[in-house]
Design an enzyme around this catalytic site. Structure first.
Site, PDB file in Angstrom:
ATOM      1  N   ASP A  22       5.154   6.438  -4.154  1.00 40.00           N
ATOM      2  CA  ASP A  22       5.812   5.746  -5.250  1.00 40.00           C
ATOM      3  C   ASP A  22       5.139   6.237  -6.542  1.00 40.00           C
ATOM      4  OD1 ASP A  22       7.212   3.585  -6.693  1.00 40.00           O
ATOM      5  OD2 ASP A  22       5.215   2.675  -6.777  1.00 40.00           O
ATOM      6  N   ASP A  30       5.254   4.333 -10.316  1.00 40.84           N
ATOM      7  CA  ASP A  30       4.706   3.268 -11.155  1.00 40.84           C
ATOM      8  C   ASP A  30       3.875   2.291 -10.323  1.00 40.84           C
ATOM      9  OD1 ASP A  30       6.031   4.256 -13.421  1.00 40.84           O
ATOM     10  OD2 ASP A  30       7.837   3.118 -12.973  1.00 40.84           O
ATOM     11  N   ASP A  54       2.760   0.528  -3.849  1.00 39.54           N
ATOM     12  CA  ASP A  54       2.015  -0.645  -4.308  1.00 39.54           C
ATOM     13  C   ASP A  54       2.802  -1.943  -4.234  1.00 39.54           C
ATOM     14  OD1 ASP A  54       2.885  -1.326  -7.567  1.00 39.54           O
ATOM     15  OD2 ASP A  54       3.645   0.467  -6.577  1.00 39.54           O
TER      16      ASP A  54
END
Length: 232
Positions: A13, A15, A175
Site C-alpha cells: 500500500d 499512504d 497499514d
C-alpha cells in the site's frame, strides 16, 4: 516465517505504509472546505479518513462539516481537492523511516515489487518520483486503474496477473483494514503495520498473518538479513 516461505514478490500500500501523506492530504481537504466557507478539519482528524480513495475522503469531510452531500457537492469538492492536492502532494509527504533502504534490499534480492493504492492515479507517479523510490516498482496500480478499489481484491488480482504470480506467492503489506481485507480475499499472505492510518483501530483486529511495528522488520520476517545485520 512458514507462512512466507513461498513468497516470490512483495506488494505495498502507499499512504500510511510507505509514505506519511497526511499533512498534504489534510492541507488539500482543508483548503477545499475553506473555499466553500466550511471549517478546517486538521491533520489529526483527516488522518482517520484516509484509505478509501479521494471520493470517500471528500464524503467524510463533508459529513464532518455537517453538509448533507449529494453527487454534485461531492464532485465539486473533489475538484477543489484535486486542485489543491496537486500543489501539496509532494511537499506534504515524506517516507516513513527505513522505507527506501528496505525497498532497495528487496530489489537487490531479486524480488519484484508492486504498489497498490486507492490514491487517484495521476498523483501517484509524481509522488514516487519526488520521494526517489519510483524505480523500485515493477507494477504500480492506482485508484483509477481498477473499477473497484481495496478492500475489494480486484487490484491484487490485476497485480498478480501482471507479475505472473499465484496468490500464495505474493506478500501484501499495508497499514489498514482495507489492505488486510483485500489481501485475504485475494488469498495473499499479508503483513499489517501498526504506525499508519487505520481509522483509530489496532491493525491486529483485522488478523493479518503478521503484525510489524517498523517497516524494516519486513526483511527478517521474510527470511532476509535485517538492515542492522547488513551494516555489520
Amino acid at each position: 516465517m512458514v507462512k512466507f516461505k513461498a513468497i516470490r514478490g512483495v506488494a505495498f500500500d502507499l499512504d500510511g505504509t510507505l509514505v506519511d501523506s497526511a499533512p498534504g492530504l489534510a492541507r488539500a481537504i482543508d483548503m477545499a472546505l475553506a473555499h466553500q466557507g466550511l471549517p478546517a478539519a486538521g491533520e489529526a482528524l483527516v488522518s482517520t479518513w484516509i484509505g478509501n480513495g479521494a471520493d470517500v475522503l471528500v464524503e467524510r469531510a463533508l459529513h464532518w462539516a455537517g453538509r448533507e452531500h449529494n453527487a454534485q457537492l461531492v464532485a465539486q469538492t473533489r475538484e477543489l481537492f484535486d486542485h489543491y492536492y496537486a500543489k501539496t502532494v509532494e511537499q506534504g509527504s515524506q517516507l516513513f523511516p527505513q522505507v527506501k533502504a528496505t525497498l532497495a534490499q528487496l530489489a537487490a534480492n531479486g524480488l519484484p515489487i508492486g504498489l497498490i493504492t486507492n490514491k487517484p492515479t495521476p498523483f501517484v507517479a509524481p509522488l514516487l518520483t519526488s520521494l526517489g523510490i519510483s524505480d523500485y516498482f515493477s507494477v504500480i496500480i492506482g485508484g483509477d486503474d481498477v473499477v473497484v478499489k481495496k478492500p475489494h481484491p480486484a487490484p491484487l488480482y490485476l497485480l498478480l496477473g501482471k507479475l505472473g504470480l499465484h496468490a500464495r506467492e505474493m506478500l501484501f503489506v499495508g497499514d489498514s483494514r482495507n489492505d488486510i481485507m483485500a489481501a485475504q480475499a485475494a488469498g495473499c499472505p499479508c503483513i499489517g503495520l501498526t504506525y499508519g492510518y487505520n481509522y483509530g483501530e489496532a491493525i491486529a483486529t483485522s488478523h493479518p498473518d503478521c503484525v510489524l511495528a517498523h517497516f524494516a522488520d519486513l526483511l527478517p520476517a521474510i527470511g532476509l538479513p535485517s538492515l542492522k545485520d547488513q551494516e555489520v
